[in-house]
Motif scaffolding. Structure first.
Motif, PDB file in Angstrom:
ATOM      1  N   GLU B  10       0.792  -1.207  -0.007  1.00 29.39           N
ATOM      2  CA  GLU B  10       0.011  -0.052   0.059  1.00 29.39           C
ATOM      3  C   GLU B  10       0.754   1.281   0.000  1.00 29.39           C
ATOM      4  N   ILE B  11       0.264   2.346  -0.421  1.00 28.86           N
ATOM      5  CA  ILE B  11       0.886   3.613  -0.426  1.00 28.86           C
ATOM      6  C   ILE B  11       0.012   4.791   0.393  1.00 28.86           C
ATOM      7  N   ASP B  12       0.704   5.270   1.376  1.00 29.83           N
ATOM      8  CA  ASP B  12      -0.248   6.312   2.380  1.00 29.83           C
ATOM      9  C   ASP B  12      -1.431   5.492   2.697  1.00 29.83           C
ATOM     10  N   GLY B  13      -1.384   4.222   3.111  1.00 29.14           N
ATOM     11  CA  GLY B  13      -2.495   3.599   3.741  1.00 29.14           C
ATOM     12  C   GLY B  13      -3.507   2.975   2.628  1.00 29.14           C
ATOM     13  N   LYS B  14      -3.325   3.390   1.285  1.00 32.58           N
ATOM     14  CA  LYS B  14      -4.201   2.973   0.174  1.00 32.58           C
ATOM     15  C   LYS B  14      -3.802   1.589  -0.182  1.00 32.58           C
ATOM     16  N   PRO B  15      -4.438   0.623  -0.126  1.00 33.18           N
ATOM     17  CA  PRO B  15      -4.010  -0.748  -0.803  1.00 33.18           C
ATOM     18  C   PRO B  15      -3.824  -0.660  -2.268  1.00 33.18           C
ATOM     19  N   ILE B  16      -2.926  -1.188  -2.704  1.00 30.92           N
ATOM     20  CA  ILE B  16      -2.590  -1.250  -4.349  1.00 30.92           C
ATOM     21  C   ILE B  16      -2.325  -2.715  -4.687  1.00 30.92           C
ATOM     22  N   LEU B  17      -1.615  -3.296  -3.936  1.00 30.23           N
ATOM     23  CA  LEU B  17      -1.355  -4.859  -4.312  1.00 30.23           C
ATOM     24  C   LEU B  17      -1.924  -5.480  -3.399  1.00 30.23           C
ATOM     25  N   PRO B  35      -5.518  -3.559 -17.132  1.00 28.87           N
ATOM     26  CA  PRO B  35      -5.883  -2.076 -17.272  1.00 28.87           C
ATOM     27  C   PRO B  35      -4.896  -1.121 -16.667  1.00 28.87           C
ATOM     28  N   ASN B  36      -5.088   0.198 -17.022  1.00 29.42           N
ATOM     29  CA  ASN B  36      -4.291   1.289 -16.161  1.00 29.42           C
ATOM     30  C   ASN B  36      -4.782   1.273 -14.865  1.00 29.42           C
ATOM     31  N   GLY B  37      -4.006   1.595 -13.928  1.00 31.03           N
ATOM     32  CA  GLY B  37      -3.921   1.833 -12.596  1.00 31.03           C
ATOM     33  C   GLY B  37      -4.291   0.389 -11.930  1.00 31.03           C
ATOM     34  N   SER B  38      -3.968  -0.801 -12.623  1.00 35.42           N
ATOM     35  CA  SER B  38      -4.209  -2.098 -11.789  1.00 35.42           C
ATOM     36  C   SER B  38      -3.061  -2.451 -10.935  1.00 35.42           C
ATOM     37  N   GLY B  39      -2.149  -1.640 -11.085  1.00 39.20           N
ATOM     38  CA  GLY B  39      -1.073  -1.908  -9.981  1.00 39.20           C
ATOM     39  C   GLY B  39       0.456  -2.739 -10.729  1.00 39.20           C
ATOM     40  N   LYS B  40       0.356  -2.566 -11.967  1.00 41.70           N
ATOM     41  CA  LYS B  40       1.495  -3.230 -12.430  1.00 41.70           C
ATOM     42  C   LYS B  40       2.891  -2.493 -12.204  1.00 41.70           C
ATOM     43  N   SER B  41       2.972  -1.273 -12.416  1.00 42.59           N
ATOM     44  CA  SER B  41       4.225  -0.504 -12.142  1.00 42.59           C
ATOM     45  C   SER B  41       4.382  -0.678 -10.519  1.00 42.59           C
ATOM     46  N   THR B  42       3.479  -0.580  -9.801  1.00 39.43           N
ATOM     47  CA  THR B  42       3.566  -0.686  -8.330  1.00 39.43           C
ATOM     48  C   THR B  42       4.418  -1.952  -7.919  1.00 39.43           C
ATOM     49  N   LEU B  43       3.842  -2.994  -8.555  1.00 45.02           N
ATOM     50  CA  LEU B  43       4.411  -4.416  -8.506  1.00 45.02           C
ATOM     51  C   LEU B  43       5.955  -4.247  -8.834  1.00 45.02           C
ATOM     52  N   GLU B  52       8.826   3.822  -1.055  1.00 46.66           N
ATOM     53  CA  GLU B  52       7.635   4.559  -0.679  1.00 46.66           C
ATOM     54  C   GLU B  52       6.328   3.624  -0.494  1.00 46.66           C
ATOM     55  N   TYR B  53       6.531   2.317  -1.049  1.00 47.28           N
ATOM     56  CA  TYR B  53       5.421   1.448  -0.925  1.00 47.28           C
ATOM     57  C   TYR B  53       5.605   0.607   0.276  1.00 47.28           C
ATOM     58  N   GLU B  54       4.541   0.380   1.053  1.00 49.19           N
ATOM     59  CA  GLU B  54       4.771  -0.480   2.320  1.00 49.19           C
ATOM     60  C   GLU B  54       4.092  -1.898   1.959  1.00 49.19           C
ATOM     61  N   PHE B  84      12.526   1.151 -16.363  1.00 48.61           N
ATOM     62  CA  PHE B  84      11.439   1.850 -15.722  1.00 48.61           C
ATOM     63  C   PHE B  84      10.583   2.288 -16.871  1.00 48.61           C
ATOM     64  N   GLN B  85       9.405   2.501 -16.302  1.00 48.93           N
ATOM     65  CA  GLN B  85       8.055   2.879 -17.421  1.00 48.93           C
ATOM     66  C   GLN B  85       8.612   4.444 -17.664  1.00 48.93           C
ATOM     67  N   TYR B  86       8.876   5.106 -16.688  1.00 47.89           N
ATOM     68  CA  TYR B  86       9.407   6.375 -16.925  1.00 47.89           C
ATOM     69  C   TYR B  86      10.751   6.838 -16.490  1.00 47.89           C
ATOM     70  N   ASP B 170       8.909  -2.388 -17.618  1.00 47.02           N
ATOM     71  CA  ASP B 170       7.796  -1.881 -17.442  1.00 47.02           C
ATOM     72  C   ASP B 170       7.340  -0.919 -18.465  1.00 47.02           C
ATOM     73  N   GLU B 171       6.217  -1.647 -19.498  1.00 46.28           N
ATOM     74  CA  GLU B 171       6.127  -0.759 -20.714  1.00 46.28           C
ATOM     75  C   GLU B 171       7.221  -0.158 -21.558  1.00 46.28           C
ATOM     76  N   THR B 172       8.199  -1.108 -21.677  1.00 46.74           N
ATOM     77  CA  THR B 172       9.380  -0.565 -22.543  1.00 46.74           C
ATOM     78  C   THR B 172       8.910  -0.292 -23.791  1.00 46.74           C
ATOM     79  N   THR B 202       3.321  -4.852 -20.446  1.00 49.40           N
ATOM     80  CA  THR B 202       2.792  -4.323 -21.451  1.00 49.40           C
ATOM     81  C   THR B 202       1.204  -4.130 -21.827  1.00 49.40           C
ATOM     82  N   HIS B 203       0.790  -3.294 -22.737  1.00 50.94           N
ATOM     83  CA  HIS B 203      -0.459  -3.119 -22.913  1.00 50.94           C
ATOM     84  C   HIS B 203      -0.798  -3.747 -24.442  1.00 50.94           C
ATOM     85  N   TYR B 204       0.502  -4.010 -25.235  1.00 52.79           N
ATOM     86  CA  TYR B 204       0.219  -4.234 -26.529  1.00 52.79           C
ATOM     87  C   TYR B 204       0.551  -5.633 -26.709  1.00 52.79           C
TER      88      TYR B 204
HETATM   89  N1  LIG Z   1       2.889   7.331  -5.403  1.00 52.04           N
HETATM   90  C1  LIG Z   1       1.392   7.268  -5.266  1.00 52.04           C
HETATM   91  N2  LIG Z   1       0.534   7.863  -4.711  1.00 52.04           N
HETATM   92  C2  LIG Z   1      -0.644   7.625  -4.674  1.00 52.04           C
HETATM   93  N3  LIG Z   1      -1.192   6.460  -5.487  1.00 52.04           N
HETATM   94  C3  LIG Z   1      -0.323   6.000  -6.188  1.00 52.04           C
HETATM   95  C4  LIG Z   1       1.031   6.168  -6.240  1.00 52.04           C
HETATM   96  N4  LIG Z   1       1.446   5.261  -7.092  1.00 52.04           N
HETATM   97  C5  LIG Z   1       0.687   4.561  -7.700  1.00 52.04           C
HETATM   98  N5  LIG Z   1      -0.598   4.963  -7.116  1.00 52.04           N
HETATM   99  C6  LIG Z   1      -1.925   4.400  -7.358  1.00 52.04           C
HETATM  100  O1  LIG Z   1      -1.791   3.342  -7.603  1.00 52.04           O
HETATM  101  C7  LIG Z   1      -2.626   2.482  -8.567  1.00 52.04           C
HETATM  102  C8  LIG Z   1      -1.546   1.537  -9.444  1.00 52.04           C
HETATM  103  O2  LIG Z   1      -0.736   2.242  -9.994  1.00 52.04           O
HETATM  104  P1  LIG Z   1       0.229   1.625 -10.920  1.00 52.04           P
HETATM  105  O3  LIG Z   1       1.117   2.906 -11.471  1.00 52.04           O
HETATM  106  O4  LIG Z   1       0.972   0.596 -10.232  1.00 52.04           O
HETATM  107  O5  LIG Z   1      -0.641   1.151 -12.184  1.00 52.04           O
HETATM  108  P2  LIG Z   1      -0.339   0.598 -13.489  1.00 52.04           P
HETATM  109  O6  LIG Z   1      -0.818  -0.714 -13.786  1.00 52.04           O
HETATM  110  O7  LIG Z   1       1.203   0.602 -13.852  1.00 52.04           O
HETATM  111  O8  LIG Z   1      -0.928   1.571 -14.550  1.00 52.04           O
HETATM  112  P3  LIG Z   1      -0.770   2.108 -16.108  1.00 52.04           P
HETATM  113  O9  LIG Z   1      -1.055   0.987 -16.891  1.00 52.04           O
HETATM  114  O10 LIG Z   1      -1.207   3.242 -16.450  1.00 52.04           O
HETATM  115  O11 LIG Z   1       1.141   1.931 -16.080  1.00 52.04           O
HETATM  116  C9  LIG Z   1      -3.159   3.591  -9.442  1.00 52.04           C
HETATM  117  O12 LIG Z   1      -4.527   3.792  -8.828  1.00 52.04           O
HETATM  118  C10 LIG Z   1      -2.354   4.766  -8.761  1.00 52.04           C
HETATM  119  O13 LIG Z   1      -3.058   6.287  -8.805  1.00 52.04           O
END
Ligand SMILES: Nc1ncnc2c1ncn2[C@@H]1O[C@H](COP(=O)(O)OP(=O)(O)OP(=O)(O)O)[C@@H](O)[C@H]1O
Ligand SMILES: [Mg+2]
Lengths: 430, 250
Positions: B10-17, B35-43, B52-54, B84-86, B170-172, B202-204
């Motif tokens: 989670e980040i700032d108490g918000k669960p992502i994975l 899909p976007n925002g599903s947590g791939k980059s976080t993983l 920064e991820y706990e 890195f994606q970015y 990550d989305e190279t 990847t998305h594609y």
């Molecule tokens: N530093 C952060 N602070 C707050 N929320 C975050 C942070 N990093 C990621 N998130 C949130 O976590 C969720 C997952 O983000 P992540 O970047 O892992 O998605 P993704 O699957 O890689 O998306 P994309 O396909 O757009 O790259 C999103 O809702 C994002 O807003």
């Protein structure tokens, strides 16, 4: 009614006594004497500047200067020969002009060793020509410097190798050093000046150094000042710059040493269309305190000024940047930009940034900015993800942050030497 | 080689994975889509050690060793690499200086000697030529002023130079033109080896037609919701993620 007698601090009383002693030691020379008397009267009236004086707000000398160390004795004429000055500057090949405890060494021999068109001399008069005589630190410098060392670059002369003014504190016990240097760069002449300050660690040395650099019309000067004083040093310094028509000046101040330092700069545009660049690199750790206070005074039209000050502050150290750009009424088309950026490397480190503009002309372009923050965690992570340990990753980012302030130097050799000083600080830190 | 077990972050108490379980074997190329925002980059960040991820639950094992407690630089020295994606711009740090510092830091941690300067330059140039990265780019500050595609190529250059064993991409492919995509894919394919594994986000489908994966996983709302072979990628390309979103909601 009589004016109330000011209550003097111990240091103020000691400084006034030192002046009396010095007056007896110096030969009676009318020219120098009246300037000293006037300066001491100025100091006696104001005392050491304190926090209510704006320019000293962050460096309250009344509070910080508890003891005035005794004046250093004049060293024997050859004292300097045992010291190797400016070693930290690496292999920079320069004409060495060595000051031990504020006194010029080998004054006679030096004249013949300096390149053609460069002359060195000494005059008794210590009245400031550029610096503000009403400033208490300048007044003390005027009253307590034994002479003014003058350096002249004749008209049209391009001095190839840098001239290195190397100030060395040769001290075994606390002592105070006062010195005044005045550099005149003739019309169309050009020169690189290095100014270094070194001293022993663990000894509470004090210094008050005044340097004036007057660049005549079309003259060019690059001035690099390095504070590499000891870790207990209390260093006050004043730099006066004056720029003639189309003159071009750069002054870079690098801070590596001193427990407490305050460097003030007064840059005056005396001619039109002159260009000024003031840069700074500050590296502070431990409980050190370093203050840079500057005034850029655009009194003539078409001038350009750029300031870039980069400071890293670690541990409990405390850094100050106060910069003021003044644009006087007929200094139209002035272009002035000032930037101070600081990196705080610890929770207890602090930075006070106070940039100011005072603009009295309407057709000008002026701006200032100040930033203060920690190292970017995202950049650190990127470097670490590539295998670079945290400390080293920090060092890479700090090095690049500070390095930006060295970019305007025209000499690669000098830039590398100063980069080496940054690296040595980073190594000490790790 | 890489084993992720019930990973929660989670980040700032918000669960992502929310319980990612995934294994990648040596020699395998695994793709993650979602899909976007599903947590791939976080993983990918959690695997690489961004603090920064706990991590609240679960394990990430590299060669059977839990790496969650160690710093990113140590993970890199153990052979982990994240493209890195970015990719970040680092002003004032010359690309060559950075590459050398990174390579030598990894070697040092592995108890190897520093690379000889001549060998280093030769290696960089060889890889750069393959990836169409000019000498001029190598002289610039790291990623500063590079185009999006150039930055991605620079990531692959680093991967080829460091020769990691576990590569997370990550989305190279995003931001690459058709030619660059082919060049990058060739760069990756050239590194495919029995003892090296890839996790390609990847998305594609397009990238996966160049780098043919052994396995494809679908990530939605912080979990792997479906796994299959390369055919799963084409299926997704045709139908989108709607089905999986419904599954997660259910
Ligand atoms: N530093 C952060 N602070 C707050 N929320 C975050 C942070 N990093 C990621 N998130 C949130 O976590 C969720 C997952 O983000 P992540 O970047 O892992 O998605 P993704 O699957 O890689 O998306 P994309 O396909 O757009 O790259 C999103 O809702 C994002 O807003
Ligand atoms: Mg992403």
């Amino acid at each position: 009614m009589t004016a109330p007698t000011p209550i003097r601090t111990k240091a103020e009383t000691a400084l006034m006594a030192q002046y009396e002693a010095l007056r007896r030691e110096l030969p009676k020379q009318a020219a120098g004497q009246s300037a000293r008397e006037a300066a001491m009267a100025t100091f006696a009236a104001s005392g050491l500047p304190h926090r209510r004086i704006e320019a000293y707000h962050y460096t309250d000398l009344r509070n910080l200067l508890r003891e005035a160390a005794p004046l250093a004795h004049r060293p024997s004429a050859t004292a300097g020969s045992s010291v190797e000055a400016g070693r930290f500057l690496g292999d920079i090949d320069a004409h060495e002009i060595i000051f031990v405890n504020g006194s010029l060494m080998h004054a006679e021999g030096l004249a013949s060793q300096l390149p053609k068109g460069v002359s060195i001399g000494m005059v008794a008069d210590t009245a400031p020509g550029i610096l503000d005589g009403n400033d208490a630190v300048v007044a003390l410098n005027t009253a307590l410097s034994r002479e003014t060392v003058t350096l002249e670059i004749a008209q049209g002369v391009a001095v190839e190798r840098p001239l290195h003014l190397a100030f060395i504190q040769d001290a075994g016990a606390p002592q105070a050093v006062f010195a005044r240097v005045c550099v005149r760069i003739g019309e169309g002449a050009s020169v690189t000046l290095l100014e270094s300050h070194e001293g022993p660690n663990a000894i509470a040395t004090q210094s008050n150094i005044g340097v004036e650099i007057a660049a005549a019309d079309d003259a060019r000067v690059e001035h690099v000042r390095v504070n590499a004083e000891g870790d207990k040093a209390f260093s006050l310094s004043s730099l006066g710059l004056s720029l003639g028509h189309r003159a071009c000046a750069l002054s870079l101040n690098l801070i590596l040493g001193s427990a407490i330092s305050r460097h003030q700069i007064l840059a005056r545009f005396a001619g039109a269309e002159a260009k000024l660049r003031l840069d700074g690199v500050g590296m502070l750790d431990g409980g050190r305190h370093a203050d840079v206070t500057l005034v850029v005074d655009h009194a003539m039209p078409g001038g350009e000024s750029r300031e870039l000050f980069k400071t890293v502050v670690d541990d409990r150290a405390n850094a100050i940047f106060q910069g003021k750009i003044i644009v006087r009424p007929h200094a139209q088309k002035t272009d002035g930009k000032m930037m101070s950026a600081a990196l705080l490397l610890s929770e207890d480190a602090s930075m006070s940034n106070k940039p100011e503009l005072e603009i009295f002309a309407d057709d000008v372009q002026c701006g200032h900015g100040a930033t203060c923050g920690a190292l970017d965690e995202n950049l650190l992570f990127y470097l670490m993800a590539r295998g670079i340990p945290r400390r080293e990753a920090q060092a890479i980012l700090i090095r690049s942050f500070l390095g930006e302030a060295l970019e305007e130097l025209s000499s690669d050799e000098l830039r590398e030497a100063l980069g080496g000083l940054i690296d040595s600080w980073l190594v000490r830190r790790s | 080689m890489l084993e992720i077990r019930n990973l929660h972050a989670e980040i700032d108490g918000k669960p992502i994975l929310k319980g990612v379980t995934l294994a990648v074997k040596p020699g395998e190329v695994a793709a993650i889509m979602g899909p976007n925002g599903s947590g791939k980059s976080t993983l990918s960040y959690v695997i690489a050690g961004k603090d920064e991820y706990e991590v609240t639950k679960g394990e990430v094992l590299l060669d059977g060793e839990n790496i969650l407690g160690i710093d990113p630089d140590q993970r890199a020295a153990k052979g982990l690499f994240l493209a890195f994606q970015y990719p970040l711009e680092i002003p004032g740090v010359a690309t060559m200086t950075f590459l050398k510092a990174a390579l030598n830091a990894q070697r040092k941690k592995r108890g190897e000697e520093e690379i000889a300067p001549a060998d280093f330059i030769r290696s960089v140039n060889r890889v750069a030529d393959k990836l169409g990265i000019s000498r001029e780019m190598l002289r610039r500050a790291l990623n500063v002023g590079f185009s999006g595609g150039e930055k991605k190529r620079m990531e692959i250059l680093q991967m080829a130079l460091f020769e990691p064993r576990m590569c997370v991409l990550d989305e190279t492919d995003s931001g690459l033109d058709i030619d660059a995509l082919r060049i990058v894919a060739e760069g990756v394919n050239a590194l495919r080896a029995k003892d090296r594994a890839f996790l390609v986000i990847t998305h594609y489908q397009r990238l996966l037609s160049h780098i043919v994966p052994d396995t494809v996983h679908v990530m939605a709302d912080g979990r792997i919701v479906k796994s299959g072979g390369p055919e799963l990628a084409s299926e997704l390309e045709a139908k989108g993620y709607a089905d999986f979103a419904a599954q997660t909601a259910a």
